[in-house]
Write a protein that holds these residues in place. Structure first.
Motif, PDB file in Angstrom:
ATOM      1  N   LEU A 191       0.795  -1.217   0.000  1.00 45.92           N
ATOM      2  CA  LEU A 191       0.000   0.000   0.000  1.00 45.92           C
ATOM      3  C   LEU A 191       0.832   1.274   0.000  1.00 45.92           C
ATOM      4  CD1 LEU A 191      -2.810  -1.004   2.523  1.00 45.92           C
ATOM      5  CD2 LEU A 191      -3.019  -0.790   0.048  1.00 45.92           C
ATOM      6  N   SER A 192       2.070   1.169   0.484  1.00 47.00           N
ATOM      7  CA  SER A 192       2.909   2.368   0.563  1.00 47.00           C
ATOM      8  C   SER A 192       3.396   2.778  -0.829  1.00 47.00           C
ATOM      9  CB  SER A 192       4.109   2.129   1.477  1.00 47.00           C
ATOM     10  OG  SER A 192       4.911   1.093   0.975  1.00 47.00           O
ATOM     11  N   ILE A 193       3.801   4.032  -0.946  1.00 50.73           N
ATOM     12  CA  ILE A 193       4.254   4.586  -2.223  1.00 50.73           C
ATOM     13  C   ILE A 193       5.702   5.016  -2.077  1.00 50.73           C
ATOM     14  CG2 ILE A 193       3.874   6.408  -3.922  1.00 50.73           C
ATOM     15  CD1 ILE A 193       0.945   6.478  -2.785  1.00 50.73           C
ATOM     16  N   ASN A 194       6.552   4.509  -2.929  1.00 51.26           N
ATOM     17  CA  ASN A 194       7.964   4.853  -2.898  1.00 51.26           C
ATOM     18  C   ASN A 194       8.136   6.279  -3.430  1.00 51.26           C
ATOM     19  OD1 ASN A 194      10.760   5.135  -3.697  1.00 51.26           O
ATOM     20  ND2 ASN A 194      10.941   2.913  -3.411  1.00 51.26           N
ATOM     21  N   SER A 195       8.436   7.213  -2.525  1.00 47.24           N
ATOM     22  CA  SER A 195       8.524   8.630  -2.913  1.00 47.24           C
ATOM     23  C   SER A 195       9.681   8.888  -3.875  1.00 47.24           C
ATOM     24  CB  SER A 195       8.672   9.510  -1.670  1.00 47.24           C
ATOM     25  OG  SER A 195       9.803   9.133  -0.920  1.00 47.24           O
ATOM     26  N   GLU A 196      10.771   8.136  -3.714  1.00 43.84           N
ATOM     27  CA  GLU A 196      11.917   8.325  -4.615  1.00 43.84           C
ATOM     28  C   GLU A 196      11.555   7.916  -6.036  1.00 43.84           C
ATOM     29  OE1 GLU A 196      16.565   6.851  -5.111  1.00 43.84           O
ATOM     30  OE2 GLU A 196      15.471   6.420  -3.269  1.00 43.84           O
ATOM     31  N   ARG A 197      10.866   6.778  -6.161  1.00 48.04           N
ATOM     32  CA  ARG A 197      10.444   6.317  -7.488  1.00 48.04           C
ATOM     33  C   ARG A 197       9.440   7.301  -8.093  1.00 48.04           C
ATOM     34  NH1 ARG A 197       7.375   0.889  -7.277  1.00 48.04           N
ATOM     35  NH2 ARG A 197       9.352   0.222  -6.376  1.00 48.04           N
ATOM     36  N   LYS A 198       8.538   7.799  -7.253  1.00 45.62           N
ATOM     37  CA  LYS A 198       7.544   8.764  -7.710  1.00 45.62           C
ATOM     38  C   LYS A 198       8.213  10.029  -8.243  1.00 45.62           C
ATOM     39  CE  LYS A 198       3.792  11.634  -5.885  1.00 45.62           C
ATOM     40  NZ  LYS A 198       2.952  11.908  -4.706  1.00 45.62           N
ATOM     41  N   ASN A 199       9.215  10.521  -7.534  1.00 45.57           N
ATOM     42  CA  ASN A 199       9.925  11.734  -7.960  1.00 45.57           C
ATOM     43  C   ASN A 199      10.653  11.518  -9.284  1.00 45.57           C
ATOM     44  OD1 ASN A 199       9.091  13.224  -5.740  1.00 45.57           O
ATOM     45  ND2 ASN A 199      10.872  12.650  -4.500  1.00 45.57           N
ATOM     46  N   LEU A 200      11.235  10.321  -9.439  1.00 40.03           N
ATOM     47  CA  LEU A 200      11.943  10.007 -10.680  1.00 40.03           C
ATOM     48  C   LEU A 200      10.991   9.988 -11.872  1.00 40.03           C
ATOM     49  CD1 LEU A 200      14.415   7.184  -9.526  1.00 40.03           C
ATOM     50  CD2 LEU A 200      15.032   9.452 -10.367  1.00 40.03           C
ATOM     51  N   ILE A 201       9.820   9.362 -11.671  1.00 45.05           N
ATOM     52  CA  ILE A 201       8.830   9.280 -12.746  1.00 45.05           C
ATOM     53  C   ILE A 201       8.316  10.672 -13.101  1.00 45.05           C
ATOM     54  CG2 ILE A 201       6.555   8.408 -13.391  1.00 45.05           C
ATOM     55  CD1 ILE A 201       7.087   5.976 -11.602  1.00 45.05           C
ATOM     56  N   ASN A 202       7.993  11.458 -12.058  1.00 39.59           N
ATOM     57  CA  ASN A 202       7.482  12.809 -12.304  1.00 39.59           C
ATOM     58  C   ASN A 202       8.499  13.684 -13.018  1.00 39.59           C
ATOM     59  OD1 ASN A 202       4.783  13.102 -11.544  1.00 39.59           O
ATOM     60  ND2 ASN A 202       5.297  13.161  -9.391  1.00 39.59           N
ATOM     61  N   THR A 203       9.760  13.548 -12.637  1.00 37.23           N
ATOM     62  CA  THR A 203      10.825  14.323 -13.293  1.00 37.23           C
ATOM     63  C   THR A 203      10.927  13.966 -14.763  1.00 37.23           C
ATOM     64  OG1 THR A 203      12.083  14.458 -11.225  1.00 37.23           O
ATOM     65  CG2 THR A 203      13.284  14.873 -13.268  1.00 37.23           C
ATOM     66  N   LYS A 204      10.839  12.671 -15.065  1.00 39.91           N
ATOM     67  CA  LYS A 204      10.880  12.218 -16.464  1.00 39.91           C
ATOM     68  C   LYS A 204       9.706  12.788 -17.248  1.00 39.91           C
ATOM     69  CE  LYS A 204      10.758   8.042 -19.331  1.00 39.91           C
ATOM     70  NZ  LYS A 204      11.933   8.351 -20.142  1.00 39.91           N
ATOM     71  N   VAL A 205       8.516  12.758 -16.631  1.00 42.40           N
ATOM     72  CA  VAL A 205       7.309  13.276 -17.290  1.00 42.40           C
ATOM     73  C   VAL A 205       7.447  14.768 -17.580  1.00 42.40           C
ATOM     74  CG1 VAL A 205       4.845  13.750 -16.982  1.00 42.40           C
ATOM     75  CG2 VAL A 205       5.773  11.519 -16.335  1.00 42.40           C
ATOM     76  N   ILE A 206       7.909  15.536 -16.580  1.00 42.88           N
ATOM     77  CA  ILE A 206       8.076  16.990 -16.737  1.00 42.88           C
ATOM     78  C   ILE A 206       9.082  17.304 -17.842  1.00 42.88           C
ATOM     79  CG2 ILE A 206       8.904  19.090 -15.602  1.00 42.88           C
ATOM     80  CD1 ILE A 206       7.811  17.874 -12.956  1.00 42.88           C
ATOM     81  N   ASN A 207      10.200  16.594 -17.837  1.00 42.78           N
ATOM     82  CA  ASN A 207      11.236  16.815 -18.856  1.00 42.78           C
ATOM     83  C   ASN A 207      10.725  16.494 -20.264  1.00 42.78           C
ATOM     84  OD1 ASN A 207      13.103  17.644 -16.945  1.00 42.78           O
ATOM     85  ND2 ASN A 207      14.032  15.617 -16.716  1.00 42.78           N
ATOM     86  N   ASN A 208       9.987  15.395 -20.368  1.00 39.74           N
ATOM     87  CA  ASN A 208       9.455  15.015 -21.679  1.00 39.74           C
ATOM     88  C   ASN A 208       8.422  16.013 -22.182  1.00 39.74           C
ATOM     89  OD1 ASN A 208      11.058  12.785 -21.950  1.00 39.74           O
ATOM     90  ND2 ASN A 208       9.470  11.279 -21.516  1.00 39.74           N
ATOM     91  N   TYR A 209       7.533  16.445 -21.300  1.00 44.13           N
ATOM     92  CA  TYR A 209       6.503  17.407 -21.704  1.00 44.13           C
ATOM     93  C   TYR A 209       7.108  18.753 -22.105  1.00 44.13           C
ATOM     94  CZ  TYR A 209       2.578  14.455 -20.201  1.00 44.13           C
ATOM     95  OH  TYR A 209       1.647  13.450 -20.084  1.00 44.13           O
ATOM     96  N   SER A 210       8.218  19.119 -21.472  1.00 43.42           N
ATOM     97  CA  SER A 210       8.849  20.407 -21.805  1.00 43.42           C
ATOM     98  C   SER A 210       9.379  20.438 -23.239  1.00 43.42           C
ATOM     99  CB  SER A 210       9.996  20.694 -20.820  1.00 43.42           C
ATOM    100  OG  SER A 210      11.062  19.773 -20.997  1.00 43.42           O
TER     101      SER A 210
END
Length: 306
Positions: A22-41
């Motif tokens: 049930l827990s969410i790995n914050s480090e993995r979440k940050n990595l995914i979000n960073t990739k998404v932001i970079n790609n969208y830019s």
């Protein structure tokens, strides 16, 4: 009475596994979000030129064929429609299930897990999903192309899931939805490697076209309805990314205090999908229901621990 050591260890192990699930790995979440932001830019307004040119090319093709009228539009596709419908309708249950993927509620429920692991996707996704019905309704009302069931003898082709006989065939709303959402996902996770990028684009577009053409298989649309719908969906997806980059309207999606709202919406979608799955015997709908239940569990767990 004392708990037996083995039983206590088993309970601890179960609790640990449940917590880990049930827990969410914050480090993995940050990595995914960073990739998404970079790609969208990297998405620029010039990306809209290709789909706009594609629509223009189709318009010129229809003009040259004398098919800008409803009668001409239907005439030049008649044989192609019959051929595609005949082939795809050979597996009616599969085609009818797959065509449900073009339902907005199906796709959004299926993608709810991204609220937890890649919330930056949801800004463009929501904006694009709002744009898509606008760019669907306008041409439907403008062109008023009769559906196949309103144009041809219904015994001459296969209809799966009930005949649609309105004058709103162009474009396919399901195709728009499919390509709207796939476009947002494609640009979110597009690989850097050129070879991998080509493979990813080819896979996404092939999958999208296969799903979109189920609308011809069920006898609801002509082939060009689907192709034009796919292009419009691509435009909607790109527009959602570009608008979100500029205005950042949906940054609150990742805010924990709004989690109860998502839980209520997800529960409501589960109920709606479950009713449809039972009444229409649509096995595929249990997939977004399952994903939604997992998302609800994780969101509730995150909210309880805040």
């Amino acid at each position: 009475m004392y708990d037996q050591p083995g039983k206590s260890s088993k309970n601890l192990m179960t609790t640990y596994m449940l917590d880990n699930f049930l827990s969410i790995n914050s480090e993995r979440k940050n990595l995914i979000n960073t990739k998404v932001i970079n790609n969208y830019s990297k998405v620029k307004p010039s990306s809209l030129f290709l789909p706009a040119f594609s629509l223009l090319s189709i318009t010129i093709f229809l003009y040259l064929k004398g098919a800008l009228s409803a009668t001409g539009y239907i005439r030049i596709q008649k044989e192609c429609f019959y051929a595609v419908n005949s082939k795809l309708s050979q597996l009616p249950n599969l085609i009818y299930n797959l065509t449900q993927v073009g339902d907005t509620l199906f796709f959004l429920s299926f993608l709810t897990i991204f609220i937890l692991y890649a919330p930056k996707i949801w800004g463009p996704l929501i904006i694009a999903t709002i744009l898509s019905p606008m760019l669907c309704i306008v041409p439907k009302n403008l062109f008023q192309i009769p559906r196949p069931a309103a144009s041809f003898d219904n015994s001459s082709f296969v209809i799966i899931g009930g005949a649609l006989s309105g004058h709103n065939s162009l474009p396919s709303g399901h195709a728009i939805t499919i390509f709207t959402i796939l476009t947002v996902l494609l640009f979110a996770f597009l690989p850097k490697n050129r070879h991998h990028k080509v493979l990813c684009i080819a896979f996404i577009f092939s999958t999208g076209l296969a799903l979109a053409f189920t609308r011809v298989g069920v006898g609801a649309h002509y082939p060009l309805d689907v192709i034009i719908g796919c292009i419009i969906g691509y435009i909607c997806g790109l527009s959602g990314i570009l608008i979100d980059q500029k205005y950042k309207i949906w940054i609150w999606v990742d805010n924990t205090k709004y989690d109860p709202i998502f839980v209520v919406l997800l529960l409501a979608s589960c109920v709606v999908l479950a009713i449809r799955a039972i009444n229409e015997n649509l096995t595929i709908l249990y997939l977004p229901i399952t994903i939604s239940i997992i998302s609800i569990s994780k969101i509730a767990y995150k909210y309880a621990k805040k």
